[in-house]
Design an enzyme around this catalytic site. Structure first.
Site, PDB file in Angstrom:
ATOM      1  N   LYS A   1       0.873  -1.170   0.000  1.00  0.00           N
ATOM      2  CA  LYS A   1       0.000   0.000   0.000  1.00  0.00           C
ATOM      3  C   LYS A   1       0.908   1.217   0.000  1.00  0.00           C
ATOM      4  O   LYS A   1       1.477   1.592   1.018  1.00  0.00           O
ATOM      5  CB  LYS A   1      -0.919   0.018   1.226  1.00  0.00           C
ATOM      6  CG  LYS A   1      -1.869   1.203   1.190  1.00  0.00           C
ATOM      7  CD  LYS A   1      -2.788   1.234   2.385  1.00  0.00           C
ATOM      8  CE  LYS A   1      -3.885   2.278   2.236  1.00  0.00           C
ATOM      9  NZ  LYS A   1      -3.460   3.595   1.827  1.00  0.00           N
TER      10      LYS A   1
ATOM     11  N   ARG B   1      -3.821   8.695  -5.625  1.00  0.00           N
ATOM     12  CA  ARG B   1      -4.386   7.891  -6.694  1.00  0.00           C
ATOM     13  C   ARG B   1      -4.391   8.662  -8.001  1.00  0.00           C
ATOM     14  O   ARG B   1      -4.681   9.855  -8.030  1.00  0.00           O
ATOM     15  CB  ARG B   1      -5.820   7.539  -6.306  1.00  0.00           C
ATOM     16  CG  ARG B   1      -6.355   6.355  -7.055  1.00  0.00           C
ATOM     17  CD  ARG B   1      -7.203   5.583  -6.133  1.00  0.00           C
ATOM     18  NE  ARG B   1      -7.825   4.456  -6.779  1.00  0.00           N
ATOM     19  CZ  ARG B   1      -8.645   3.637  -6.159  1.00  0.00           C
ATOM     20  NH1 ARG B   1      -8.942   3.845  -4.895  1.00  0.00           N
ATOM     21  NH2 ARG B   1      -9.174   2.607  -6.778  1.00  0.00           N
TER      22      ARG B   1
ATOM     23  N   GLU C   1      -1.294   4.250  -8.262  1.00  0.00           N
ATOM     24  CA  GLU C   1      -0.889   5.114  -7.158  1.00  0.00           C
ATOM     25  C   GLU C   1       0.441   5.766  -7.544  1.00  0.00           C
ATOM     26  O   GLU C   1       1.397   5.064  -7.882  1.00  0.00           O
ATOM     27  CB  GLU C   1      -0.727   4.290  -5.872  1.00  0.00           C
ATOM     28  CG  GLU C   1      -0.397   5.098  -4.643  1.00  0.00           C
ATOM     29  CD  GLU C   1      -1.621   5.716  -3.938  1.00  0.00           C
ATOM     30  OE1 GLU C   1      -2.745   5.665  -4.476  1.00  0.00           O
ATOM     31  OE2 GLU C   1      -1.426   6.261  -2.837  1.00  0.00           O
TER      32      GLU C   1
ATOM     33  N   PHE D   1      -2.091  -0.649 -10.469  1.00  0.00           N
ATOM     34  CA  PHE D   1      -2.645  -1.799  -9.750  1.00  0.00           C
ATOM     35  C   PHE D   1      -3.956  -2.330 -10.315  1.00  0.00           C
ATOM     36  O   PHE D   1      -4.447  -3.370  -9.897  1.00  0.00           O
ATOM     37  CB  PHE D   1      -2.749  -1.539  -8.245  1.00  0.00           C
ATOM     38  CG  PHE D   1      -3.601  -0.356  -7.859  1.00  0.00           C
ATOM     39  CD1 PHE D   1      -4.985  -0.460  -7.845  1.00  0.00           C
ATOM     40  CD2 PHE D   1      -3.013   0.839  -7.465  1.00  0.00           C
ATOM     41  CE1 PHE D   1      -5.764   0.625  -7.466  1.00  0.00           C
ATOM     42  CE2 PHE D   1      -3.787   1.921  -7.081  1.00  0.00           C
ATOM     43  CZ  PHE D   1      -5.174   1.812  -7.095  1.00  0.00           C
TER      44      PHE D   1
ATOM     45  N   ARG E   1     -17.489   0.855  -1.911  1.00  0.00           N
ATOM     46  CA  ARG E   1     -16.552   0.389  -0.894  1.00  0.00           C
ATOM     47  C   ARG E   1     -16.929  -1.042  -0.553  1.00  0.00           C
ATOM     48  O   ARG E   1     -17.231  -1.367   0.580  1.00  0.00           O
ATOM     49  CB  ARG E   1     -16.661   1.302   0.344  1.00  0.00           C
ATOM     50  CG  ARG E   1     -15.407   1.407   1.158  1.00  0.00           C
ATOM     51  CD  ARG E   1     -15.620   2.301   2.367  1.00  0.00           C
ATOM     52  NE  ARG E   1     -15.489   3.714   2.084  1.00  0.00           N
ATOM     53  CZ  ARG E   1     -14.332   4.343   1.940  1.00  0.00           C
ATOM     54  NH1 ARG E   1     -13.198   3.699   2.065  1.00  0.00           N
ATOM     55  NH2 ARG E   1     -14.296   5.631   1.684  1.00  0.00           N
TER      56      ARG E   1
ATOM     57  N   LYS F   1      -7.713  -2.583   3.147  1.00  0.00           N
ATOM     58  CA  LYS F   1      -6.433  -1.978   3.535  1.00  0.00           C
ATOM     59  C   LYS F   1      -6.068  -2.346   4.959  1.00  0.00           C
ATOM     60  O   LYS F   1      -6.932  -2.406   5.841  1.00  0.00           O
ATOM     61  CB  LYS F   1      -6.479  -0.462   3.354  1.00  0.00           C
ATOM     62  CG  LYS F   1      -7.601   0.215   4.087  1.00  0.00           C
ATOM     63  CD  LYS F   1      -7.676   1.704   3.771  1.00  0.00           C
ATOM     64  CE  LYS F   1      -8.914   2.301   4.380  1.00  0.00           C
ATOM     65  NZ  LYS F   1      -9.203   3.662   4.026  1.00  0.00           N
TER      66      LYS F   1
END
Ligand code: AMP
Length: 583
Positions: free
Chosen positions: A271, A276, A321, A362, A438, A444
């Site tokens: 991560k 982003r 990212e 990603f 979501r 995460k």
């Protein structure tokens, strides 16, 4: 269509906090709106005159409105400001003053939706010398034609602060109610309830509209299609160059919990602590959007060049990212270091050298004319492995392992944190890409006590040497209904000079145009500016509307890549409160 109709609807909306009733009011307005006015009404219902993708700003400050009111109503500026202080809202002031307006305006022309909309758009296009006077003139003309109720909402629309509370979900449901007989909810005004003929069909319709919104990010496109029936709605597709809402991650506190949500085995990735980027490539054209779908292409010419060189696809939408690193050592740096790259409009090439970013790809949403959202994540990863030519420190794939093992996961977590990352992402191998959601396909797991992302809702002018700046800021989290609830005040962490980082001076510039009310040294502001805040502890507190307060809060960075959708929710805050108590 007369503006009165819309003003009446705004007034009705303002009177109720009931979500279903609001939906009913909005759906009725949509039913009554002729096709050619739909674009204007949809935007005005959202308190806008430009679509979200349009970068033009209305740019009307409170002072300008006060001047316009003075001209239209014959009152002096101090009189109007005095009333403003008492009422706390220029819309209410306009309403009251227009009630007292001379009789002669009674016979003036009726204000229409088109007039208000077109004039406000024209206000936005005024630039350069004399533009302020022009803006004042245009707004005062609208006011002089308006009834008191119309005046209230003309002013609030000009200030982009309608205060009628139409959440995105309300507008979405209203589109279904207005245009799909199958979704007729059977709304009962007397007891504010719905009984759809078929609950399943009803939910499917709402979901369809939501999906279309996620793909286009545009209520207008969706409402127009829905008006022409389900078939048109089904045709809505992703389009390269159009920002798509990004999929969001859920949060967990342990490796086991992460596997519980995404299943075993799962894909685990570093991560990265950057920001982003949604990259849209169409032949030689590249457009870059942030997480809140702001176009930042011009700020990242080097990223554009890399995409053209290293992505082997005619057209695609990539989810990535961008993470900063030290040019000499190559070590990753936290987001804070590169945050200024998002907004900086000058010295861009130089900044790209001193604050370089590495692009970590990603995910992929679209490839050569095909929407790949419903392919499983593992297949989407294979696509990016195939089309991206990796060049270290320029463009690479997110570092990934696939495992079902807790120990391997913990080791990978430590490796990631050791390299300066925030932790790990866990991804469901079969998960589809759900724009704007979501859902539990992406999880995460972070290493330390999080900085909290919060929004500023108020501020206080400083004293003495600092009297020209705001020096203390009221911060808030969001409730599930989209309300903002205060969690304290923060003043530390900001710098005296801009060169040193986020300064009082810069914050003051950002917040001044957002002022809603002022009493003494305290102002309330429109909730727009998102910041990250460090804190020692979360405490219960009766002093703030959330019921919580942060102990020793300190501002760490301005998150101008994030919107109020991304700030911490009350539920998450409560969770963190209990977690810290357990420790
Ligand atoms: P948070 O910002 O804490 O909600 O965490 C989610 C964010 O992590 C995403 O919006 C991305 O910007 C970022 N991120 C960093 N690395 C990855 C990755 N490998 N996969 C997905 N998101 C990532």
């Amino acid at each position: 269509m007369d503006f009165t109709e819309l003003a009446n609807a705004y007034a009705e909306l303002e009177k109720t906090s009931k979500r279903l009733k609001k939906t009913y009011i909005v759906s009725n307005i949509l039913k009554d709106t002729p096709e050619k006015e739909l674009d204007k009404v949809i935007l005005l219902l959202q308190g806008r005159v430009f679509p979200q993708s349009d970068e033009r700003e209305l740019g009307v400050a409170s002072k300008l409105v006060v001047k316009a009111m003075a001209i239209a109503t014959g009152h002096t500026t101090p009189q109007i400001e005095d009333l403003w202080r008492k009422k706390g809202d220029l819309g209410l002031v306009a309403e009251q003053l227009c009630e007292k307006k001379k009789q002669n305006t009674l016979f003036s022309e009726q204000l229409t939706v088109a007039m208000v909309f077109n004039d406000l758009q024209k206000v936005a296009s005024q630039e350069g010398i004399g533009s302020t006077d022009q803006k004042v003139k245009m707004i005062s003309k609208l006011l002089s034609m308006a009834t008191p109720l119309e005046a209230k909402y003309v002013i609030r629309a000009a200030l982009q602060d309608l205060r009628v509370g139409i959440a995105e979900g309300t507008l979405r449901d209203a589109i279904a109610w207005a245009y799909f007989k199958e979704a007729d909810p059977g709304y009962d005004l007397s007891n504010d309830s719905i009984t759809p003929i078929n609950r399943e069909t009803y939910n499917e319709m709402i979901d369809m509209i939501q999906q279309a919104l996620n793909k286009t990010n545009d209520f207008l496109v969706v409402a127009k299609a829905a008006r022409h029936g389900i078939k048109e709605l089904e045709k809505i597709e992703l389009a390269v160059g159009n920002p798509v809402k990004v999929m969001l991650a859920q949060k967990v506190n342990s490796v086991e919990e992460a596997f519980d949500v995404v299943g075993r085995p799962a894909a685990l990735e570093y991560k990265y602590d950057g920001f982003r980027m949604q990259i849209n490539k169409n032949k030689n054209d590249v457009v870059i959007f942030t997480r809140r779908l702001e176009n930042v292409t011009d700020q990242f010419p080097e990223v554009k060049a890399r995409v053209l060189n290293c992505v082997k696809a005619d057209s695609c939408i990539l989810d990535c990212e961008a993470v900063g690193f030290e040019p000499k050592s190559g070590k990753y740096t936290p987001f804070q270091q590169i945050s200024q790259r998002i907004k900086r409009k000058y010295d861009i090439e130089k900044l790209a050298e001193t604050l370089p970013v590495e692009l970590n790809v990603f995910d992929i949403l679209y490839l050569d004319g095909e929407n790949v959202l419903s392919k499983p994540f593992i297949e989407r990863r294979k696509i990016i492995e195939k089309i991206i030519k990796e060049v270290p420190k320029e463009i690479v794939l997110a570092k990934q392992i696939i495992t079902d093992n807790d120990k391997a996961a913990s080791k990978f977590f430590d490796e990631s944190v050791g390299k300066g990352n925030e932790g790990l992402m866990f991804k469901n191998l079969q998960g589809v890409y759900k724009p704007g959601s979501r859902v539990g396909y992406m999880i995460k797991l972070k290493s330390s006590m999080d900085d909290l992302d919060v929004v500023i809702v108020g501020a206080e002018w400083g004293e003495g040497k600092r009297s020209g700046w705001f020096t203390s800021f009221t911060i808030a989290c969001r409730s599930d209904d989209g309300e903002f609830l205060e969690i304290g005040k923060v003043g530390t962490g900001l710098k005296e000079k801009r060169e040193e980082g986020l300064s009082f001076d810069e914050m003051t510039d950002l917040l001044k145009p957002l002022i809603k009310t002022q009493v003494g040294r305290d102002v309330t502001v429109k909730p727009k500016i998102v910041i990250s805040v460090k804190h020692e502890e979360i405490q219960k507190s009766p002093s703030y509307s959330s019921g919580f307060a942060l102990r020793f809060p300190r501002v760490t960075v301005l998150r101008d890549d994030r919107s109020t959708d991304d700030i911490i929710s009350l539920v998450e805050l409560e969770e963190q409160y209990f977690k810290q108590r357990k420790k």
